[in-house]
Scaffold this motif. Sequence first.
Motif: not given
Length: 507
Positions: A81-82, A95-96, A104-107, A112-118
Amino acid sequence: PGQAPARTVAAAADVLYAGTSDAGVHQFDARTETWKPYGLAGLRVWKLAGDGDALYAHVNSGPARGLYRAQSKGDWVKVPSTPRDMWFSGVSHGVAYVHTDGLNLMDVSTGALTPISLLVRDVDIRRLAYQRRGTRFHLSVATEAGQEFALHEHRDTWFTGRHGPPGMQLRGAIHAKEYDVVATDQGLYSKAEDYPGWSASNSGLPSLDLIAAVRIRGGYGREYGAVRGAGVYRSLHGENRGGFTPLNEGLPSLDVIALAASGEGDERGLAYVVVSGHGVYALVEDESVWRAVGSPEAVARAVCIAVGDEEAYAGTPNGDVLHWRWSDPPQQWRAAPMPVPGGDLRALAATPDGLYAAGRAGLFVTRNEGVSWEPVALRTHSATAVAAHGSTQYVGTSEGMIFRSEEGESWSYLRPELRFDNILGIAVADGAVYAVGGHGAFALPAGADDWIRLSPGGTPKDGILLPGEDIGSGVYGREKWVFHTIAIVGDVIYCGTGAGIVRARRP
């Protein structure tokens, strides 16, 4: 390896690997100084990344595009699912970090993608600026090196950037319609719109140690620069074309420590200064004498100033903020009910959203004239380089910011700052941090006071134009010293550049 120069390198399990644009991945044998194929033959490998003993490759073109993980002996498995279109920054602790529509962080097991901000803490804010052009505006939060967090209009997302000549401390910026001017620790530099190089504009200045620069939008539209220990200088004909002349009549001292200009709605056009120990002074654009704003004793301890259309705010070291309004019948400075938490004020900015203040405890805003102060969280959605050293993670941005985290939830700002943008790779070894990008390779040894440059510059002269220099050869030039990636194996630093792979001993 391959027919074209290899621009991406990575280390995994203390072994060096290179990705090519035409021949997949190759493994380096340090004993024989030879390369051997390591899978993904015939594919264009855009970026390699190591994560401990694991090795990852991003193929960014053709039907095979995606993120791959090495298994053994050159066998690779594709991460499911890239996303088809993404920017791969690296992998840390399994974690990519990837960019699609945002960060995003990718498993790496499922894709699977998880949207993030730092969430960034410990930012040493030195400058706040509010810019308005018609109905559009933004708030800029800047560090001494010139790295900026910018909040545009009514958005809730911070954008990061760096605006100004590379390698310099940026102490003030003027964003005009057709050109920009910045004050640095090495003088004033200007750049026309859509012009890639910065040129020095220091004629008439007694020193290059600038404190700030502003432009009054009304009147003649000239620039003002505050020079450390020498007071204020005004440009003769706008855009610095005629040089600068001193403008200090009426000031009790030349020890000017802050400079500001009135807002767009003030038709008079006022410049303001804070004179150390002597309060706040203002100058009408078409006049040549500074006049005290209220009682100098009332704001004798002021260290910073912010200006609105018909008002001014002065901040003191202990966090007190004093307010001056020209329309008040008894014109006087009035103290806000509550000081800024933490004190040690460095900068103020008056906006329609409220008054922002930066001090030892970070960034705060008041929307009720100082009755209460709310902390403002700084976040970034940028991550172009990722590295891990033990339990510590590092992230670099294209604007030159570097953050460090122990748990991945909140990130501390790495200081001393790297005063160059375009970070494309990070590595850590024995407590030293290494960063590479468009301006070459740099190292911050453990406990060092500043970064050291390890390589020749990237773009010739780092985009600084000399008088009479041709822009074609002076700015664009060759790109072979643009560093794309970095890997450390033992005592050797390897980098992928526009000319191929280069190496050097660690300092």
